[in-house]
Scaffold this active site. Structure first.
Site: not given
Ligand code: HMG
Ligand code: MG
Length: 308
Positions: A211, A242
């Site tokens: 970044h 992010c």
């Molecule tokens: P959680 O709340 O702990 O998950 O989130 P859970 O397993 O307890 O489930 C809660 C609810 O989420 C449930 O729905 C699940 O079905 C649903 P409900 O029954 O309450 O209606 N759920 C999902 N829905 C769709 N797709 C899924 C999914 N999983 C669970 N895959 C979780 C844990 C990991 C899902 C959540 O924290 C999450 O989605 N986090 C993603 C955050 C993210 O995307 N951040 C940005 C990307 S990382 C980044 O940008 C950095 C990077 O680019 C490097 C850089 O830039 O330096 C890589």
């Molecule tokens: Mg990035």
């Protein structure tokens, strides 16, 4: 000797747009991917299969995947945090990616904020995802966020990064991406961290994701090139950041990276002018100028030519 060719993994549609406060239509995301392909991008991170509650901007993942027309040779990747995400990514042949990215962190605090679990829990959760992705014939990349610093806990040491690199290796990921999520890394520190990744993964399977928050991204790429690393993520128009790393302004802009590499005679297969067009188009749609310095200069140059 520096590499003669670099793979640019274009992360704008995912890492860039995930952070936009304003909604972006699936149709526009699809058009962005098409424009990037037209510019020669052949490795594109298209979307993520994460919880729509956590990242609403990526809720249209399947629609976007179904809408893109893939150029021959396109390597299309998506982020997947768990088995639920992988199941969605594989739900229909038409939306199937070529590879997935599992994303962990070198900082406990960031891991909790970003994916709601500890580093150890995240790797345990990724293990069956990696196995199932391999069984489906997909490549698996790992991204290690906050490898040079964390917005919540501050400094992150190389030992902490290497520990996560080892864990990712132990579950069989094919590739290790080192991500400076808040852009605090400087060249020698980046090299020290890259060395830890290279102790466990071959040169062709290590990449950098920088970044530009502190203006260090290109210097960090150059430091990696000196080590032979030849794959880098970048985001058209410098889009993104992010949502769980406040203040982490844009990713390294793809146009800036291609401008530097073109100038060094290092091939990317990307046409800078068309990339600038794609960046100007999406920036216009978002109501601002591209964050890329190279794009701004090239666009200003075009205007001057038209006006002359
Ligand atoms: P959680 O709340 O702990 O998950 O989130 P859970 O397993 O307890 O489930 C809660 C609810 O989420 C449930 O729905 C699940 O079905 C649903 P409900 O029954 O309450 O209606 N759920 C999902 N829905 C769709 N797709 C899924 C999914 N999983 C669970 N895959 C979780 C844990 C990991 C899902 C959540 O924290 C999450 O989605 N986090 C993603 C955050 C993210 O995307 N951040 C940005 C990307 S990382 C980044 O940008 C950095 C990077 O680019 C490097 C850089 O830039 O330096 C890589
Ligand atoms: Mg990035």
């Amino acid at each position: 000797m520096l590499p003669t060719r670099v793979t640019l993994v274009e992360v704008g549609p995912r890492d860039g747009l995930q952070n936009e406060a304003q909604p972006v239509d699936a149709a526009h995301k699809i058009e962005l991917v098409q424009r990037l392909q037209a510019a020669g991008c052949r490795a594109i991170e298209v979307t993520s299969y994460v919880s729509p509650r956590w990242v609403p901007q990526m809720a249209d993942n399947a629609e976007v995947m179904a809408g893109i027309v893939r150029a021959p040779g396109l390597r299309c990747s998506v982020l997947v945090p768990n088995l639920k995400g992988l199941e969605s990514a594989l739900a229909r042949p038409a939306i199937r990616p070529d590879e997935i990215v599992v994303f962990g962190a070198a900082s406990e605090a960031f891991s909790r904020r970003n994916i709601n679990c500890s580093i150890a829990e995240s790797v345990e959760r990724f293990a069956p995802v990696v196995a199932a992705a391999h069984a489906a014939g997909l490549k698996v990349r790992a991204a290690i966020s906050c490898a040079l610093g964390c917005p919540y806990q501050g400094e992150v040491g190389a030992d902490a990064v290497e520990q996560v690199v080892r864990l990712m290796k132990s579950i069989g990921v094919d590739h290790c991406g080192i991500a400076d999520t808040i852009g605090v890394g400087t060249p020698r520190r980046v090299q020290a961290v890259m060395e830890r990744a290279l102790a466990h993964f071959p040169l062709a399977e290590v990449s950098g994701h920088f970044h530009d928050t502190y203006g260090q991204a290109l210097a960090n790429v150059h430091a990696c090139l000196e080590m032979g690393v030849h794959s880098f993520d970048a985001s058209v128009a410098g889009l993104g950041g992010c949502p769980y790393a406040r203040g982490a302004t844009g990713n390294l802009a793809s146009e800036d990276l291609v401008f530097m590499l073109d100038g060094m005679g290092i091939e990317t297969g990307i046409d800078l002018d068309r990339l600038v067009d794609a960046g100007a188009w999406i920036s216009g749609l978002l109501g601002r100028a591209p964050a890329s310095r190279a794009a701004r200069a090239l666009l200003a140059g075009r205007q001057a030519t038209v006006g002359a």
